[in-house]
Scaffold this active site. Sequence first.
Site, PDB file in Angstrom:
ATOM      1  N   HIS A  78      58.282  33.829  37.700  1.00  0.00           N
ATOM      2  CA  HIS A  78      57.751  32.572  38.233  1.00  0.00           C
ATOM      3  C   HIS A  78      57.901  31.437  37.206  1.00  0.00           C
ATOM      4  O   HIS A  78      58.480  30.390  37.509  1.00  0.00           O
ATOM      5  CB  HIS A  78      56.276  32.762  38.620  1.00  0.00           C
ATOM      6  N   GLU A  79      57.406  31.681  35.991  1.00  0.00           N
ATOM      7  CA  GLU A  79      57.457  30.631  34.969  1.00  0.00           C
ATOM      8  C   GLU A  79      58.907  30.330  34.576  1.00  0.00           C
ATOM      9  O   GLU A  79      59.240  29.204  34.250  1.00  0.00           O
ATOM     10  CB  GLU A  79      56.628  31.030  33.733  1.00  0.00           C
TER      11      GLU A  79
END
Length: 266
Positions: A78-79
């Site tokens: 995600h990051e």
Amino acid sequence: MTAVVHETEGLFGYIYCDFFQRQNKPHQDCHFTIRGGRWLQETGQYQLPVVVLMLSLPHPTQRAPTLLTPGMMENLFHEMGHAMHSMLGRTRYQHVTGTRCATDFAEVPSILMEYFASDYRVVSQFARHYETGQPLPKSMVARLCESKKVCGAADTQLQIFYAVLDQIYHSQPQNRSTTEILQEMQNKFYGLPYTPNTAWQQRFSHLIGYGAKYYSYLMSRAVASMVWKQCFVQDPLNREMGERYRREMLAHGGAKEPMQMVEGNE
Ligand SMILES: [Zn+2]
């Protein structure tokens, strides 16, 4: 610090990888920009972005390296989606590069990466047993992905309820308490009833931080799902699609209306 390098186009930028826990470090996975990319008129070149990818992974021990839970792995993906949004932005101005875009679109690249993190064709590229080198069995990944769908409808309902609540709190003044509004909206939009004498809205900081934009979570999820289905579900590692996604979406940062990008307009 990791350099992001394209096979033919060269250096794109740098990601500072701050992955491990330490004292006094905020326990929240996030991405932030140290230097945004922008076009430099003086040199005719692009100022390379520098971003931080911050996680709180446990340190390796004497007996084992750092082993990630599926949740940690998904957060890393995600990051990384946010970080690559910053890396691949090629905007004229710094204030609209990468993740500095409309909130409606900000979580699209990161949620899209969660689809990659749930696909065996991607996971099998790296997930190995740290002692035997055995790849993760396909059936195990399939079961894990199935388990993510448990209570999916209730989860969506909850997000809709939050989004509506956020809209009402930030619209015209209401002559009643935030708890009364919460009670009414929960009964209207969520399957589980309101518990009397509770006021969790006071602890839900996103209702302040997002300020009438909480709905963008659902919006981003819908767009990410569309991009996944149209471009990557057939072949998640397709080079051409990746380049197209970069060119038509990520490169624009906040300098192009998200709706124009979604519709594929020039
Ligand atoms: Zn995010």
